[in-house]
Design a protein around this motif. Sequence first.
Motif, PDB file in Angstrom:
ATOM      1  N   ILE A  75      -7.748  14.830  -3.047  1.00 24.68           N
ATOM      2  CA  ILE A  75      -7.829  13.427  -3.489  1.00 24.68           C
ATOM      3  C   ILE A  75      -7.860  13.365  -5.015  1.00 24.68           C
ATOM      4  CG2 ILE A  75      -9.359  11.397  -3.576  1.00 24.68           C
ATOM      5  CD1 ILE A  75      -7.762  11.554  -0.990  1.00 24.68           C
ATOM      6  N   SER A  76      -8.585  14.305  -5.631  1.00 26.80           N
ATOM      7  CA  SER A  76      -8.655  14.354  -7.105  1.00 26.80           C
ATOM      8  C   SER A  76      -7.276  14.542  -7.723  1.00 26.80           C
ATOM      9  CB  SER A  76      -9.569  15.490  -7.570  1.00 26.80           C
ATOM     10  OG  SER A  76     -10.876  15.240  -7.136  1.00 26.80           O
ATOM     11  N   VAL A  77      -6.441  15.364  -7.058  1.00 27.34           N
ATOM     12  CA  VAL A  77      -5.081  15.598  -7.546  1.00 27.34           C
ATOM     13  C   VAL A  77      -4.268  14.301  -7.471  1.00 27.34           C
ATOM     14  CG1 VAL A  77      -2.911  16.849  -7.102  1.00 27.34           C
ATOM     15  CG2 VAL A  77      -5.109  18.055  -6.927  1.00 27.34           C
ATOM     16  N   ILE A  78      -4.394  13.585  -6.349  1.00 28.75           N
ATOM     17  CA  ILE A  78      -3.688  12.306  -6.176  1.00 28.75           C
ATOM     18  C   ILE A  78      -4.150  11.307  -7.235  1.00 28.75           C
ATOM     19  CG2 ILE A  78      -3.419  10.299  -4.635  1.00 28.75           C
ATOM     20  CD1 ILE A  78      -3.675  12.356  -2.269  1.00 28.75           C
ATOM     21  N   LYS A  79      -5.450  11.237  -7.415  1.00 28.01           N
ATOM     22  CA  LYS A  79      -6.061  10.308  -8.375  1.00 28.01           C
ATOM     23  C   LYS A  79      -5.540  10.576  -9.790  1.00 28.01           C
ATOM     24  CE  LYS A  79     -10.747   8.740  -9.581  1.00 28.01           C
ATOM     25  NZ  LYS A  79     -10.941   9.170 -10.976  1.00 28.01           N
ATOM     26  N   LYS A  80      -5.510  11.850 -10.149  1.00 27.94           N
ATOM     27  CA  LYS A  80      -5.066  12.243 -11.496  1.00 27.94           C
ATOM     28  C   LYS A  80      -3.561  11.997 -11.678  1.00 27.94           C
ATOM     29  CE  LYS A  80      -5.115  16.146 -14.696  1.00 27.94           C
ATOM     30  NZ  LYS A  80      -5.279  17.581 -14.848  1.00 27.94           N
ATOM     31  N   VAL A 125       0.858  -1.188   0.000  1.00 32.58           N
ATOM     32  CA  VAL A 125       0.000   0.000   0.000  1.00 32.58           C
ATOM     33  C   VAL A 125       0.896   1.240   0.000  1.00 32.58           C
ATOM     34  CG1 VAL A 125      -1.784   1.246   1.288  1.00 32.58           C
ATOM     35  CG2 VAL A 125      -1.796  -1.261   1.269  1.00 32.58           C
ATOM     36  N   LEU A 126       0.607   2.177  -0.893  1.00 33.21           N
ATOM     37  CA  LEU A 126       1.400   3.409  -0.963  1.00 33.21           C
ATOM     38  C   LEU A 126       0.780   4.491  -0.089  1.00 33.21           C
ATOM     39  CD1 LEU A 126       3.750   4.979  -2.353  1.00 33.21           C
ATOM     40  CD2 LEU A 126       2.064   5.745  -4.037  1.00 33.21           C
ATOM     41  N   LEU A 127       1.608   5.150   0.720  1.00 28.76           N
ATOM     42  CA  LEU A 127       1.157   6.299   1.505  1.00 28.76           C
ATOM     43  C   LEU A 127       1.661   7.572   0.845  1.00 28.76           C
ATOM     44  CD1 LEU A 127       0.856   3.941   3.589  1.00 28.76           C
ATOM     45  CD2 LEU A 127       1.403   5.611   5.356  1.00 28.76           C
ATOM     46  N   VAL A 128       0.760   8.544   0.712  1.00 25.40           N
ATOM     47  CA  VAL A 128       1.145   9.865   0.211  1.00 25.40           C
ATOM     48  C   VAL A 128       0.569  10.919   1.152  1.00 25.40           C
ATOM     49  CG1 VAL A 128       1.288   9.160  -2.232  1.00 25.40           C
ATOM     50  CG2 VAL A 128      -0.871  10.046  -1.339  1.00 25.40           C
ATOM     51  N   ASP A 129       1.214  12.058   1.209  1.00 24.60           N
ATOM     52  CA  ASP A 129       0.735  13.191   2.016  1.00 24.60           C
ATOM     53  C   ASP A 129      -0.386  13.871   1.227  1.00 24.60           C
ATOM     54  OD1 ASP A 129       0.389  15.728   3.239  1.00 24.60           O
ATOM     55  OD2 ASP A 129       2.476  15.762   3.908  1.00 24.60           O
ATOM     56  N   ILE A 130      -1.577  13.918   1.804  1.00 21.94           N
ATOM     57  CA  ILE A 130      -2.749  14.458   1.097  1.00 21.94           C
ATOM     58  C   ILE A 130      -2.550  15.903   0.650  1.00 21.94           C
ATOM     59  CG2 ILE A 130      -3.985  15.289   3.157  1.00 21.94           C
ATOM     60  CD1 ILE A 130      -6.586  14.155   1.834  1.00 21.94           C
ATOM     61  N   ARG A 131      -1.676  16.639   1.337  1.00 20.95           N
ATOM     62  CA  ARG A 131      -1.520  18.075   1.068  1.00 20.95           C
ATOM     63  C   ARG A 131      -0.719  18.373  -0.194  1.00 20.95           C
ATOM     64  NH1 ARG A 131       1.301  19.537   6.579  1.00 20.95           N
ATOM     65  NH2 ARG A 131       2.417  17.667   5.913  1.00 20.95           N
ATOM     66  N   HIS A 132      -0.011  17.380  -0.702  1.00 18.62           N
ATOM     67  CA  HIS A 132       0.867  17.619  -1.849  1.00 18.62           C
ATOM     68  C   HIS A 132       0.573  16.645  -2.983  1.00 18.62           C
ATOM     69  CE1 HIS A 132       3.087  19.973   1.070  1.00 18.62           C
ATOM     70  NE2 HIS A 132       3.245  18.898   1.826  1.00 18.62           N
ATOM     71  N   ALA A 133       0.680  17.126  -4.197  1.00 18.99           N
ATOM     72  CA  ALA A 133       0.552  16.219  -5.351  1.00 18.99           C
ATOM     73  C   ALA A 133       1.683  15.203  -5.263  1.00 18.99           C
ATOM     74  CB  ALA A 133       0.652  17.008  -6.647  1.00 18.99           C
ATOM     75  N   PRO A 134       1.409  13.924  -5.566  1.00 19.78           N
ATOM     76  CA  PRO A 134       2.480  12.926  -5.532  1.00 19.78           C
ATOM     77  C   PRO A 134       3.648  13.352  -6.412  1.00 19.78           C
ATOM     78  CG  PRO A 134       0.337  11.865  -5.767  1.00 19.78           C
ATOM     79  CD  PRO A 134       0.108  13.338  -5.909  1.00 19.78           C
ATOM     80  N   GLY A 135       4.863  13.199  -5.881  1.00 16.16           N
ATOM     81  CA  GLY A 135       6.067  13.586  -6.618  1.00 16.16           C
ATOM     82  C   GLY A 135       6.535  12.467  -7.538  1.00 16.16           C
ATOM     83  N   ILE A 136       7.650  12.708  -8.198  1.00 14.44           N
ATOM     84  CA  ILE A 136       8.189  11.744  -9.154  1.00 14.44           C
ATOM     85  C   ILE A 136       8.493  10.398  -8.493  1.00 14.44           C
ATOM     86  CG2 ILE A 136      10.591  12.593  -8.959  1.00 14.44           C
ATOM     87  CD1 ILE A 136       9.036  11.547 -12.281  1.00 14.44           C
ATOM     88  N   ASN A 137       9.018  10.440  -7.248  1.00 14.33           N
ATOM     89  CA  ASN A 137       9.329   9.186  -6.537  1.00 14.33           C
ATOM     90  C   ASN A 137       8.056   8.415  -6.182  1.00 14.33           C
ATOM     91  OD1 ASN A 137      12.188   9.349  -6.488  1.00 14.33           O
ATOM     92  ND2 ASN A 137      12.074  10.871  -4.863  1.00 14.33           N
ATOM     93  N   ASP A 138       6.992   9.158  -5.816  1.00 10.06           N
ATOM     94  CA  ASP A 138       5.708   8.507  -5.518  1.00 10.06           C
ATOM     95  C   ASP A 138       5.157   7.827  -6.772  1.00 10.06           C
ATOM     96  OD1 ASP A 138       5.494   9.417  -2.785  1.00 10.06           O
ATOM     97  OD2 ASP A 138       4.976  11.391  -3.565  1.00 10.06           O
ATOM     98  N   ILE A 139       5.250   8.541  -7.890  1.00 10.04           N
ATOM     99  CA  ILE A 139       4.730   7.996  -9.157  1.00 10.04           C
ATOM    100  C   ILE A 139       5.501   6.730  -9.526  1.00 10.04           C
ATOM    101  CG2 ILE A 139       4.482   8.447 -11.642  1.00 10.04           C
ATOM    102  CD1 ILE A 139       4.152  11.483 -10.809  1.00 10.04           C
ATOM    103  N   LYS A 140       6.832   6.799  -9.394  1.00  8.50           N
ATOM    104  CA  LYS A 140       7.670   5.625  -9.702  1.00  8.50           C
ATOM    105  C   LYS A 140       7.310   4.454  -8.786  1.00  8.50           C
ATOM    106  CE  LYS A 140      11.941   7.705 -11.447  1.00  8.50           C
ATOM    107  NZ  LYS A 140      13.268   8.150 -11.037  1.00  8.50           N
TER     108      LYS A 140
END
Length: 196
Positions: free
Chosen positions: A156-161, A110-125
Amino acid sequence: MIIKKSELLITAARVDQYPETIVDEIAFAGKSNVGKSSMINALVNRKSLARTSGQPGKTQTINFYNVNDALNLVDLPGYGYAKVSKTEKEKWGKMIELYLNNRFQLKEVVLLVDIRHAPGINDIKMYQWIKSYGYTGYVIATKADKISRGQREKYISVIKKTLEIEDRNLIITFSASQKLNVDKCWDLIENLIVAN
């Protein structure tokens, strides 16, 4: 889940240090300081089972936490911390890859991301990596207490996109300090274990 027992089994830097348990495992990945340790503490209702730190890059091993002798929650090393050397980053990457390749007990990452920021390049990878291993692609958006309830869906929409997630149900908003959606996370974990 009613937590009767939770303990740190081992902090492992190598495959031969992994615990010799056969219970199912759910692993949590995410960048440094995203709140993996805080989430594990909230899930087992303990303040400091998993050590938290204000200093990013603290978790440099794979930490195995056993719950009720029924499953292991696994905290993977955080990634993307700028002050860590390239060699160290590569070492962490290999450590995570070895775990993903060598653990038959592993049911989901399961990936955890900080809701306040758009996922970065490392999150995407990392998300693409998780998906490439055949995992579902669940995301827990941490630190939801830091933004207003009305703003959450926008973030959440930003994370989803950004992560190109088609199903909104794969994303769970979470706050360790407010215990927001602890039950929802346990429902997910229990379903993943039953499904396998």
